[in-house]
Scaffold this active site. Structure first.
Site, mmCIF file in Angstrom:
data_model
loop_
_atom_site.group_PDB
_atom_site.id
_atom_site.type_symbol
_atom_site.label_atom_id
_atom_site.label_comp_id
_atom_site.label_asym_id
_atom_site.label_seq_id
_atom_site.Cartn_x
_atom_site.Cartn_y
_atom_site.Cartn_z
ATOM 1 N N HIS A 153 -5.834 -32.354 34.473
ATOM 2 C CA HIS A 153 -6.780 -31.318 34.866
ATOM 3 C C HIS A 153 -7.614 -31.689 36.084
ATOM 4 C CE1 HIS A 153 -8.610 -27.585 32.687
ATOM 5 N NE2 HIS A 153 -8.263 -27.331 33.945
ATOM 6 N N HIS B 207 -12.359 -28.936 26.291
ATOM 7 C CA HIS B 207 -13.446 -29.648 26.957
ATOM 8 C C HIS B 207 -14.035 -28.776 28.062
ATOM 9 C CE1 HIS B 207 -10.318 -32.451 25.519
ATOM 10 N NE2 HIS B 207 -11.342 -33.153 25.073
ATOM 11 N N ASP C 54 -15.225 -30.160 30.953
ATOM 12 C CA ASP C 54 -14.891 -30.805 32.222
ATOM 13 C C ASP C 54 -16.013 -30.656 33.244
ATOM 14 O OD1 ASP C 54 -12.530 -31.521 31.056
ATOM 15 O OD2 ASP C 54 -11.314 -30.007 32.059
ATOM 16 N N ASP D 98 -5.752 -25.358 29.870
ATOM 17 C CA ASP D 98 -5.446 -26.710 29.410
ATOM 18 C C ASP D 98 -4.793 -26.587 28.036
ATOM 19 O OD1 ASP D 98 -5.645 -29.325 28.238
ATOM 20 O OD2 ASP D 98 -7.262 -29.817 29.619
#
Length: 297
Positions: free
Chosen positions: A97, A122, A124, A224
């Site tokens: 990612h 997440h 991120d 993701d």
């Protein structure tokens, strides 16, 4: 949908575990291109992006494999910018990612108010200073919002930033304290699993499109595979239990495609080395075909 350019990026050094760099070729070998062709999805151009031999920006990034991540980000940013400038739809197949930094740099050089739908376990949104792991796949949204030392404009001159009000997180369930604080302070839309179960995936996607697309001139989907529960998508480097079901992911992708509002997309974090009998790779391939075929229908 505009004509499609598929950018494969065999890069995984932004993650802490090797394997995601193998995903693009692995998914191709499983038959992605043939399935897209059968669904009537015309790929105008197919390109592999590799960030070799390019200078890094003159900024120290104290994180793992930062030079390689930045070089790949620079190459991808240039490729994405060129695709958008030619009036085509860029679809990025990773890889980890951290690639989103390159994708978003290329996009924000064109779209001045880009909306982002981030489907991920997440957020991120750590920075170089708050990242617990030091892995760069955990910082792209902080970089995109101008909160990190590294910026999108370091990857591509003329790249912009993403406004917090145009970011929507879906499926987040493993957030670090700094990320939680940022989400609360900025009022970033975050649909956690409890929200998805309470509202249903149809309502969540409708609201995500509204928020991300509010006065935006483009909407990017960053998907993701670890957004899906590891019982159905085990082949990923940072699995988190109690995620989306495969059916919820399918419906989310279908609705986003049918909306005809996406202007770009990326799929990341499939790790064939961690998979069970190609379960995750096959699911990712199915979702990619579903998205692109829904967009053309």
């Amino acid at each position: 949908m505009s004509k499609l350019t598929l950018l494969s990026v065999p890069f995984g050094l932004g993650a802490g575990i090797p394997g995601s760099e193998q995903a693009p070729q692995y998914i191709y070998r499983l038959g992605l291109l043939q399935l897209l062709q059968r669904q009537g999805c015309t790929i105008n151009k197919l390109k592999e992006v590799i960030g070799t031999g390019m200078p890094s920006p003159a900024i120290p990034v104290p994180m793992n494999h930062s030079e390689e991540v930045i070089k790949t980000g620079i190459a991808l940013a240039r490729a994405v910018k060129a695709v958008v400038a030619s009036g085509q739809f860029p679809f990025v197949l990773g890889g980890d990612h951290s690639l989103a930094m390159g994708t978003l740099a290329g996009l924000t050089a064109h779209y001045k108010k880009l909306g982002v739908i981030w489907i991920d376990a997440h957020a991120d949104m750590n920075t170089e200073l708050t990242s617990p792991s030091g892995n760069m796949h955990g910082i792209p949204l902080a970089v995109a919002q101008g909160r990190a030392q590294l910026s999108l404009s370091h990857l591509l001159p003329g790249a912009g930033t993403i406004a917090p009000g145009n970011v929507v997180l879906i499926g987040a369930r493993d957030l670090d304290p700094a990320e939680e604080a940022l989400i609360q302070a900025e009022g970033i839309a975050c649909f956690r699993m409890a929200d998805i179960r309470r509202l249903g995936i149809h309502a969540v996607i409708a609201e995500a499109l509204r928020i991300a697309g509010d006065a935006a001139d483009g909407i990017h989907l960053s998907f993701d595979i670890d957004s899906i529960d590891p019982s159905e998508a085990p082949g990923t480097g940072t699995p988190v239990r109690h995620g989306l079901t495969a059916d919820e992911a399918r419906e989310a992708i279908r609705l986003l495609g049918l909306s005809k509002r996406l202007t770009s997309a990326e799929f990341v974090e499939v790790n064939p080395l961690l998979d069970r009998m190609d379960q995750t790779s096959m699911l990712a391939m199915e979702l990619i075909v579903l998205l692109l075929s829904s967009m053309k229908s």
